[in-house]
Write an enzyme that holds these catalytic residues in place. Sequence first.
Site: not given
Length: 214
Positions: A14, A89, A128, A159, A170
């Site tokens: 996204k 969300r 990532r 992160r 998550r």
Amino acid sequence: MYNVVFLGAPGAGKGTQAAVIAEKMNMAHLASGDLFRKAIERDDDLGRQVKTYLENGQLVPDEVTVNMVLKRIAELDDVTGVILDGFPRTLSQAATLNLALGGHGEKVDRVVYIAVPEAELERRLSDRWVCRGCQATYTSADKEAMESCRKCGGELYQRPDDTPETVKRRLAVYFRETAPLIDYYRQTGTLVEVDGQGEVDGVTARIARAITNR
Ligand code: AMP
């Protein structure tokens, strides 16, 4: 203003896609997660309020999130539209967004659902690296081949919520709280599903088509 929502699981792309599309189409890119992370970095009231939720991979309470996002939308200036990345969300956030936009004679014009299989999401999130400056994302193979962000020279970091345990939480939160929005927006006729797999440019082209075919 043209209001577009990017919907998809963590790791669906996204943020990457919203940044490119927003630039191409002179739209604002409003990423709720980025706004929370910046508040945490500044260590302001909002940051202190939301820190634990982000660290644990849980959703920030709706009221806090909605207030922050609606305030940012109201501040937008000189853009043809906005891409909401990571918001709404929950069904409750979506309902509040509808009411707020409706108050100005606006609505959610298009929802782009970026679909990626779960195994691929886990793989992407665990590999990532993110730029602290512009939020561009890279894989560890990219990282080995460069000192810093190719786009802005910023420092790359992983992160803290991309650890395997938090990624699992998550994704569970996504399937429980956010995935119901797919049917919600499908029923309003605003949803377009885009295949989020494959080359970044290919996904961008599919999303651009989904947004411009009004
Ligand atoms: P993201 O960068 O979109 O993956 O978001 C990172 C974290 O910010 C999430 O795991 C949540 O803790 C929080 N967050 C971002 N957007 C929302 C939202 N719309 N509602 C609640 N929490 C959010």
